[in-house]
Scaffold this motif. Structure first.
Motif: not given
Length: 495
Positions: A371, A399, A402-404
């Motif tokens: 992911d 994005s 922000e996710d990781n």
């Protein structure tokens, strides 16, 4: 002047012109050497420029791979214009939304004496009756051993003035001198010092004012009066807000941080906060507030990725990467129409670098989770047909951060990361024993050898010039003798 005339005569001498032509023809090998030297110098300049281009990217890569730095963890806060506060965030701040309402700003603790007539003599009478007075002014001065440390500074006053105004000025001077002495002796820091002044509300009145070094209840001033109660007489130490001509507190000091009007008051997500300063960095982890104005409506804000900073870092990386590819392409290119060759044309060292850098970019990064971003294209970065990069979609980049943010960093900084690959690739070219330095050293050595050959040619050509001049001078002498004999024979022989 004589030299100039001599040079002019030589320039018009047909023999000198002939000598110049001969020397010019015999100088051709020297011209060839000078052309080689010029090409070597051009090559050195190209390598210097290329060194700078590679170094710029290498510096960026070092920042990406630095274990103590994560350029993708930056946080940003956007506030409406004219907000009652400003806010900034560090990498420690958590993403999320909050609400702040500023109710009161912190202020300094200011004390004033009662109002005196400038020409009054009441204070003179007090000192005449009681003599010298010693009192203490307490200030907040934390140190490494005690974060709540307070220091009591002794002040002695024995005024010589006559009027109340003169004596108030001497009290003010004594307080300031005692504060300076405490600072000079390293008992307190400069910012901890309280300061006294004489102020005149009207042409006929005077007051003593005393102001704390910093804002808030924590930095309040405390007193220990003299034996005969000088501070009580002045009204400076009165535990009440001054009213009219009386002395006392300008702002209610209170007894704690919650009831003191010296403290700032603001609400954070509905919780009331009290602080001694208008700069608050301990209310919300990683966020610093600078309170600017009390009142107004609550303000909503969000801690989010520092979009501008992150995009700027990635675009700078792309620009510096593209600059290397463009530089290699332009200097190894051969113009098909003009057949003009770049100075690095045919040099496999640089064409291989360009190929290998493109290969480093397109490969996926091992060790990334299913992911997590696997390649630069997963960050919205497009690889164009000529191998250069373009940030095609900033939203995809933000994005992913922000996710990781750690996964994005690892895409660059892990052992198989893009930045790590490129950094290893460039290391062979940079540094004291790198390819570029070695090549530039070889060029410098070649230029030195060519300079030696040019100097040798100049020496031989100068000798040749003098030799030709001597030969032509001899021919001129012979010609003159033959001319003289011809005239003599013409004179004695009949026609």
């Amino acid at each position: 002047m004589v030299g100039a005339v001599s040079s002019s005569l030589r320039a018009s001498d047909p023999y000198e012109q002939l000598i110049s032509q001969i020397i010019r023809l015999e100088s051709q090998p020297k011209f060839d050497i000078e052309a080689k030297k010029s090409r070597q110098q051009q090559m050195k300049s190209v390598l210097d420029d290329f060194d700078s281009t590679l170094s710029a990217l290498n510096t960026r890569l070092s920042a990406f791979t630095d274990q103590f730095n994560n350029p993708f963890e930056g946080r940003g806060i956007t506030l409406p214009e004219n907000s009652a506060f400003t806010a900034s965030a560090t990498d420690d701040a958590s993403y999320g939304s909050h609400t702040v309402e500023v109710e009161r700003l912190a202020s300094t603790d200011t004390r004033i004496s009662q109002q005196y007539s400038k020409s009054g003599t009441g204070l003179r009478s007090f000192f005449d009756s009681n003599g010298s007075q010693t009192f203490e002014v307490g200030v907040f001065s934390p140190d490494d051993s005690d974060e709540n440390r307070r220091v009591n500074i002794s002040v002695t006053v024995n005024p010589t003035g006559t009027t109340d105004e003169e004596i108030l000025q001497e009290v003010s001077d004594a307080i300031n001198a005692a504060m300076k002495s405490a600072y000079d002796n390293e008992d307190i820091k400069s910012d901890d010092r309280a300061s006294a002044s004489l102020v005149n509300e009207t042409n006929d009145t005077a007051r003593l004012t005393l102001r704390s070094g910093d804002t808030g209840f924590q930095n309040r001033i405390t007193f220990s009066d003299s034996a005969n109660g000088l501070l009580g007489l002045l009204g400076v130490s009165d535990n009440a807000v001054a009213d009219g001509t009386s002395g006392g507190q300008v702002t209610a000091v209170g007894t704690s941080e919650t009831d003191s009007e010296l403290n700032s008051v603001f609400k954070l997500d509905g919780l009331t906060m009290y602080r001694s300063s208008n700069q608050v960095s301990d209310a919300l982890t990683g966020v610093t507030f600078n309170l600017r104005e009390a009142g107004g409506d609550p303000v909503d804000f969000t801690v989010e990725p520092d979009s501008d900073g992150i995009v700027g870092e990635v675009e700078a990386f792309i620009s510096e990467y593209n600059a290397i590819l463009d530089s290699i392409k332009s200097r190894t290119n051969v113009d098909g129409a003009t057949q003009v060759r770049g100075l690095l044309a045919g040099d496999s060292t640089f064409t291989s670098l360009r190929f290998n850098m493109r290969n480093d970019i397109v490969q996926t990064v091992a060790g990334q989770g299913t992911d997590e971003p696997q390649a630069l294209t997963d960050l919205g970065i497009e690889i164009t047909e000529d191998g250069t990069l373009r940030l095609a979609d900033k939203d995809v980049l933000i994005s992913a951060v922000e996710d990781n943010a750690d996964a994005v960093r690892n895409l660059f900084a892990s052992d198989d990361g893009v930045a790590k690959r490129l950094e290893t690739r460039l290391d062979a070219f940079l540094g004291t024993n790198g390819i570029l330095d070695n090549r530039k050293d070889n060029i410098d050595e070649n230029v030195r050898r060519l300079d030696t050959r040019i100097e040798s040619f100049d020496f031989r050509l100068n000798q040749r010039t003098e030799q030709l001049r001597a030969q032509f001078a001899q021919l001129q002498e012979i010609s003159a003798q033959v001319g003289g004999q011809s005239q003599y024979l013409s004179a004695i022989l009949p026609f």
